[in-house]
Motif scaffolding. Structure first.
Motif, PDB file in Angstrom:
ATOM      1  N   SER A  37       0.841  -1.183   0.000  1.00  0.00           N
ATOM      2  CA  SER A  37       0.000   0.000   0.000  1.00  0.00           C
ATOM      3  C   SER A  37       0.878   1.235   0.000  1.00  0.00           C
ATOM      4  CB  SER A  37      -0.910   0.010   1.238  1.00  0.00           C
ATOM      5  OG  SER A  37      -1.787   1.120   1.185  1.00  0.00           O
ATOM      6  N   CYS A  38       0.431   2.258  -0.728  1.00  0.00           N
ATOM      7  CA  CYS A  38       1.226   3.468  -0.866  1.00  0.00           C
ATOM      8  C   CYS A  38       0.325   4.691  -0.768  1.00  0.00           C
ATOM      9  CB  CYS A  38       1.969   3.450  -2.197  1.00  0.00           C
ATOM     10  SG  CYS A  38       3.059   2.012  -2.382  1.00  0.00           S
ATOM     11  N   ILE A  39       0.929   5.807  -0.377  1.00  0.00           N
ATOM     12  CA  ILE A  39       0.129   7.003  -0.138  1.00  0.00           C
ATOM     13  C   ILE A  39       0.858   8.255  -0.615  1.00  0.00           C
ATOM     14  CG2 ILE A  39       1.062   7.297   2.212  1.00  0.00           C
ATOM     15  CD1 ILE A  39      -1.791   8.220   3.044  1.00  0.00           C
ATOM     16  N   ASN A  40       0.073   9.175  -1.126  1.00  0.00           N
ATOM     17  CA  ASN A  40       0.560  10.521  -1.405  1.00  0.00           C
ATOM     18  C   ASN A  40       0.122  11.353  -0.205  1.00  0.00           C
ATOM     19  OD1 ASN A  40       0.578  13.268  -2.127  1.00  0.00           O
ATOM     20  ND2 ASN A  40       0.441  12.756  -4.290  1.00  0.00           N
ATOM     21  N   SER A  41       1.051  11.674   0.660  1.00  0.00           N
ATOM     22  CA  SER A  41       0.695  12.345   1.913  1.00  0.00           C
ATOM     23  C   SER A  41       0.291  13.796   1.689  1.00  0.00           C
ATOM     24  CB  SER A  41       1.837  12.252   2.918  1.00  0.00           C
ATOM     25  OG  SER A  41       3.022  12.779   2.373  1.00  0.00           O
TER      26      SER A  41
END
Length: 127
Positions: free
Chosen positions: A49-53
């Protein structure tokens, strides 16, 4: 110097939960996608899982959908991975990594455009 410190792994029974944390430093936190990856023995490393903070956009691998939740605390420069309903097949070393400028959470979760990796934290799931 970019540093990514992952912690929170441990031993849990199938069906249990863990929360992983990735503390980041050395770069402008909101300018880069950050993700969680894992590698099980004998298997290739994969994006979980990955996120653009900066805007909160997230990406989940199929194996994580509905069970894992990624989040970020920009003030603490920390990305979390809440893992629920853990299965034996989730057992792996989990790493966090940060993408280069311009790479989305989708890119980095497919292992494109990654710049720095932290050391892993082991998650063991007993059946």
């Amino acid at each position: 110097e970019v540093q990514l410190q992952a912690f929170g792994g441990g031993l849990v029974r199938a069906g249990g939960s863990l929360r992983l944390s990735c503390a980041a430093s050395g770069f402008t936190f909101g300018d880069h996608a950050i993700g969680w990856f894992r590698q099980a023995p004998g298997k290739e490393r994969e994006g979980v899982s990955c996120i653009n903070s900066n805007n909160g956009s997230t990406y989940y691998a199929d194996s994580a959908k509905g069970r894992f939740t990624i989040s970020s605390d920009n003030a603490k420069k920390t990305v979390y991975l809440q893992m629920n309903s853990l299965k034996p097949e989730d057992m792996a070393v989990y790493f966090c990594a940060v993408g280069g400028a311009g790479h989305s959470e989708y890119d980095i979760c497919r292992l494109y455009g990654l710049d720095y990796w932290g050391k892993g934290t082991l998650v063991t799931v007993s059946s």
